[in-house]
Design a protein around this motif. Structure first.
Motif: not given
Lengths: 272, 104
Positions: A82-86, A91-93, A95, A97-98
């Motif tokens: 998954x990814x999310x803009x912050x 931010x990229x997960x 497994x 970890x990120x």
């Protein structure tokens, strides 16, 4: 650690992007499955890659990877979930970890977005895409792993090691997941298992699952001439943007995406 | 201020807050780590208005079971102690603040 650019995918597009980010003096992390799981790895002969005729897919991938390593790209094996803009970063997960980066290049190849019956409805209620994320919640209970890669077998072993009772379905054509409020059972190619959780471990997440709101057309990521997608700081290259699904086209697009992402990162750095 | 909730403190804290948002997480969960900065920011932004709590599902398996947490991160919203909404998976912080704004 934070990078200028994070590349999702270790095929010709992703590796070319990485080399070109490094050529602009920017840091880059390539996240990918093991090279042996790349579909190109199994190609007996690639005869239309300019200047390097007659290589096998495995030979070609090995040379491309070595080039990217020499350029100073960092590598990490794993699947982006998954990814999310912050703020101004992504931010990229990966497994359990990120990582984070100013720009992302999506070069994960073709991933079919078609889901199994019950999959979307029961996602988060017993349907999971990550054994290392959700496995602990199902200790001591029966679970199913629907695996399409060798890494999926390792994830199944991990689940056994923490005490899950695992039924493994290897590369089934079709599965149906049933349950009302939570998963009760899964039937793959006619075989049914009563389980509390189904881990669906495909080679890659569909682009629209990875990036909510990503524009696609006919299953392929929509890009402009700079390989920019509709999302700020997200670029795409290679098979995920459409045919021809060939290494030389992927490498060319990777070059553009890498340069665009590096420029994006430079501009973001300036803005602070 | 972010509060780490345990089975012992959970009900007292939640019942004392008109609106609460609880993040179920674990330290082996990458997506949970991604969410952490957003949760921290919300805790600061809504200081004094919303109880923002975290529950470690490894340390507090009973709380995870009670709320039927089947995937993490799961963020549960509670008004006067009753669940009013929940969000499963990683998403931008605005999704959470939207729920808070509608229920403040």
């Amino acid at each position: 650690m934070s990078y200028d650019v994070l590349v999702i995918g270790g095929g010709p597009a992703g590796l070319s992007a990485a080399v070109n980010v490094r050529a602009r003096g920017r840091s880059v992390l390539v996240v990918s499955n093991p090279a042996e799981e790349n579909p190109l790895w199994r190609a007996e002969k690639v005869d239309n890659y300019l200047g390097l005729p007659g290589r096998s897919g495995a030979e070609l991938l090995t040379e491309l990877r070595a080039h990217a390593e020499r350029s100073g790209a960092a590598f990490r094996e794993g699947k982006v979930l998954s990814t999310v803009p912050m703020g101004k970063e992504w931010y990229v997960s990966i497994g359990s970890d990120m990582e984070n980066a100013r720009a992302v290049v999506l070069a994960a190849g073709v991933a079919r977005a078609k889901k199994f019956p019950g999959e979307a409805e029961l996602l988060g209620r017993g349907v999971s895409y990550c054994a290392t994320c959700d496995g602990m919640l199902y200790r001591g209970r029966p679970v199913a792993v629907v695996g399409y890669t060798e890494s999926a077998r390792r994830e199944a072993d991990f689940l056994r090691s923490i005490g899950c009772d695992v039924t493994y379905f290897a590369r089934p054509r079709t599965c149906v997941i049933t349950g009302e409020d939570a998963v009760r059972s899964v039937t793959c190619d006619g075989e049914t298992a009563e389980v509390a959780c189904v881990f669906l471990l495909r080679p890659a997440m569909a682009p629209t699952d990875l990036f909510p709101g990503l524009a696609v057309e006919g299953g392929y990521v929509t890009v402009d001439r700079k390989m920019a997608t509709n999302l700020p700081g997200v670029f795409a290259a290679g098979d995920c943007t459409g045919g021809p699904l060939q290494a030389a086209k992927a490498a060319g697009e990777g070059l553009i995406a890498g340069q665009s992402a590096a420029a994006w990162a430079a501009a973001a750095e300036k803005e602070g | 201020m972010l509060k780490h909730l345990t089975e012992e403190t959970f009900d007292t804290e939640i019942n004392a807050a008109p609106l609460a948002m609880v993040d179920f997480w674990a330290d082996w969960c990458g997506p949970c780590k991604m969410l952490a900065p957003a949760i921290d920011a919300i805790a600061q932004q809504y200081e004094g208005k919303v109880l923002v709590g975290k529950v470690n599902v490894d340390d507090e398996p009973e709380l995870a079971r009670r709320f039927g947490v089947m995937s993490i991160p799961t963020v549960v919203f509670l008004k006067n102690g009753l669940e009013l909404d929940r969000k499963v998976g990683v998403m931008p912080g605005e999704i959470f603040t939207q729920v808070l704004e509608e229920n403040l």
